[in-house]
Design an enzyme around this catalytic site. Structure first.
Site, PDB file in Angstrom:
ATOM      1  N   ARG A  17     -11.845   7.843  -2.879  1.00 17.75           N
ATOM      2  CA  ARG A  17     -12.296   9.148  -2.734  1.00 17.75           C
ATOM      3  C   ARG A  17     -13.778   9.587  -2.335  1.00 17.75           C
ATOM      4  NH1 ARG A  17     -10.055  12.802  -7.355  1.00 17.75           N
ATOM      5  NH2 ARG A  17      -8.198  11.481  -6.684  1.00 17.75           N
ATOM      6  N   ASP A  52      -0.111   5.000   0.834  1.00 18.09           N
ATOM      7  CA  ASP A  52      -0.282   6.157   1.761  1.00 18.09           C
ATOM      8  C   ASP A  52      -0.361   5.490   3.277  1.00 18.09           C
ATOM      9  OD1 ASP A  52      -0.838   7.920  -0.272  1.00 18.09           O
ATOM     10  OD2 ASP A  52      -2.901   7.741   0.007  1.00 18.09           O
ATOM     11  N   SER A 111      -5.580   5.059  -4.334  1.00 19.49           N
ATOM     12  CA  SER A 111      -5.362   6.403  -4.640  1.00 19.49           C
ATOM     13  C   SER A 111      -4.915   6.604  -6.336  1.00 19.49           C
ATOM     14  CB  SER A 111      -4.102   7.299  -4.110  1.00 19.49           C
ATOM     15  OG  SER A 111      -3.833   8.650  -4.495  1.00 19.49           O
ATOM     16  N   ASP A 161      -1.412  -0.157   6.039  1.00 21.03           N
ATOM     17  CA  ASP A 161      -1.830   0.481   7.321  1.00 21.03           C
ATOM     18  C   ASP A 161      -3.249   0.638   7.591  1.00 21.03           C
ATOM     19  OD1 ASP A 161      -2.218   2.353   5.218  1.00 21.03           O
ATOM     20  OD2 ASP A 161      -1.999   4.042   6.625  1.00 21.03           O
ATOM     21  N   ASN A 180      -4.033   9.502  -7.240  1.00 20.70           N
ATOM     22  CA  ASN A 180      -2.743  10.444  -7.070  1.00 20.70           C
ATOM     23  C   ASN A 180      -1.355   9.383  -6.720  1.00 20.70           C
ATOM     24  OD1 ASN A 180      -3.879  13.150  -7.375  1.00 20.70           O
ATOM     25  ND2 ASN A 180      -4.995  12.674  -5.345  1.00 20.70           N
ATOM     26  N   ASP A 186       1.075  -0.952  -0.019  1.00 24.77           N
ATOM     27  CA  ASP A 186      -0.051  -0.012   0.140  1.00 24.77           C
ATOM     28  C   ASP A 186       0.894   1.148  -0.076  1.00 24.77           C
ATOM     29  OD1 ASP A 186      -2.252   1.537   0.715  1.00 24.77           O
ATOM     30  OD2 ASP A 186      -1.361   1.792   2.479  1.00 24.77           O
ATOM     31  N   GLY A 242      -7.422   4.182   3.350  1.00 27.88           N
ATOM     32  CA  GLY A 242      -7.556   3.252   2.376  1.00 27.88           C
ATOM     33  C   GLY A 242      -8.800   3.015   1.473  1.00 27.88           C
TER      34      GLY A 242
HETATM   35  P1  B16 Z   1      -7.305   9.632  -3.876  1.00 31.01           P
HETATM   36  P2  B16 Z   1      -3.692   3.971  -0.128  1.00 31.01           P
HETATM   37  C1  B16 Z   1      -5.839   5.771  -0.343  1.00 31.01           C
HETATM   38  O1  B16 Z   1      -4.532   5.431  -0.595  1.00 31.01           O
HETATM   39  C2  B16 Z   1      -5.845   6.471   1.152  1.00 31.01           C
HETATM   40  O2  B16 Z   1      -5.681   5.761   2.065  1.00 31.01           O
HETATM   41  C3  B16 Z   1      -7.388   7.074   1.190  1.00 31.01           C
HETATM   42  O3  B16 Z   1      -7.407   7.860   2.441  1.00 31.01           O
HETATM   43  C4  B16 Z   1      -7.779   7.760   0.094  1.00 31.01           C
HETATM   44  O4  B16 Z   1      -8.990   8.568   0.222  1.00 31.01           O
HETATM   45  C5  B16 Z   1      -7.491   6.889  -1.222  1.00 31.01           C
HETATM   46  O5  B16 Z   1      -6.335   6.371  -1.149  1.00 31.01           O
HETATM   47  C6  B16 Z   1      -7.934   7.748  -2.391  1.00 31.01           C
HETATM   48  O6  B16 Z   1      -6.994   8.579  -2.779  1.00 31.01           O
HETATM   49  O7  B16 Z   1      -8.001  10.828  -3.485  1.00 31.01           O
HETATM   50  O8  B16 Z   1      -5.853  10.338  -3.911  1.00 31.01           O
HETATM   51  O9  B16 Z   1      -7.555   9.194  -5.063  1.00 31.01           O
HETATM   52  O10 B16 Z   1      -3.666   3.961   1.367  1.00 31.01           O
HETATM   53  O11 B16 Z   1      -4.667   2.900  -0.688  1.00 31.01           O
HETATM   54  O12 B16 Z   1      -2.436   4.050  -0.772  1.00 31.01           O
HETATM   55 MG    MG Z   2      -3.033   3.260   3.117  1.00 29.31          MG
END
Ligand code: B16
Ligand code: MG
Length: 226
Positions: A57, A19, A124, A178, A126, A17, A54
């Site tokens: 959005r 974030d 994400s 996490d 991003n 993962d 995780g």
């Molecule tokens: P985005 P991960 C997740 O990333 C984040 O933990 C979560 O808080 C977020 O809402 C989700 O990505 C979407 O992110 O808005 O940037 O598309 O932990 O799966 O790496």
């Molecule tokens: Mg994460």
């Protein structure tokens, strides 16, 4: 006397993962979502933010609107999610390689030395920007992110796609996560699941570790019930 073969699983890859495991962007998500909530007239704290980790959005926005007792139309939700993402992107545009979490580079080096392949499994959209900002893009053979997914964690799709692109079965891969939703996703997909953070957050994980700092590949394998 019959010889009974002992089969032990062979680990061939680790899927990380992003974030909260490799970088601490979870805090930037929190700041941007909280700013949105404040603008809508309510507040939430970092403990409540745990439920958003995780989670995709739009699903995160639905949870937050629920906390505020608010209901919005689809176009309104899209505008709110867009606003939050603009604030969030302002944070990640400033990220540098110094924001890679302690122990990450050394652990990735250990995997390289052992011939263990490496992938990213992030919700994400991003993720690729973040990996580029912190200089980690080239360290991963496979990157699955929010732009590839129809279903958010806790659905296992993100890790299943990762294993598929690596050409491996889930039992040959260890997932590092996490978020409770991410561990649920890994377990639902039949992966080995390592919780990164407070053990109480992931009661189902095969093992929990505080972070990648001081983590030794051989010691990790010994702790997994392979
Ligand atoms: P985005 P991960 C997740 O990333 C984040 O933990 C979560 O808080 C977020 O809402 C989700 O990505 C979407 O992110 O808005 O940037 O598309 O932990 O799966 O790496
Ligand atoms: Mg994460």
């Amino acid at each position: 006397m019959a010889i009974v073969p002992i089969f032990t699983a062979m680990i061939r890859a680790c899927i990380f993962d992003l974030d909260g495991v490799l970088v601490d962007t979870a805090h930037y998500h929190f700041l941007a979502w909280r700013r949105l909530a404040n603008q809508l007239g309510f507040d939430f704290d970092e403990k409540a933010n745990e439920a958003l980790k995780g989670v995709g959005r739009m699903e995160s926005l639905d949870i937050i609107l629920g906390w505020g007792g608010l209901s919005k139309t689809r176009p309104e939700k899209e505008a709110l999610a867009h606003q939050k993402n603009e604030w969030y992107r302002a944070y990640i545009r400033e990220m540098t390689p110094g924001e890679v979490l302690p122990g990450v580079a050394g652990f990735l080096d250990q995997l390289d030395a052992q011939g263990i392949r490496k992938g990213i499994g992030s919700s994400s959209k991003n993720a690729k920007t973040i990996l580029r900002q912190v200089g980690l893009t080239d360290r991963f053979e496979v990157i699955v992110d929010g732009t590839d997914l129809q279903r958010s964690k806790p659905d296992p799709q993100v890790f299943q796609l990762g294993a598929e692109r690596l050409g491996l079965s889930p039992r040959e891969c260890i997932v590092f996560e996490d978020a409770a939703a991410g561990i649920e996703a890994a377990l639902a997909g039949g992966f080995w699941a390592v919780g990164v953070g407070d053990a109480e957050i992931f009661p189902g994980a095969h093992i929990a570790i505080p972070g990648l700092e001081n983590l030794h590949w051989s010691a990790l394998l010994e702790k997994l019930p392979l």
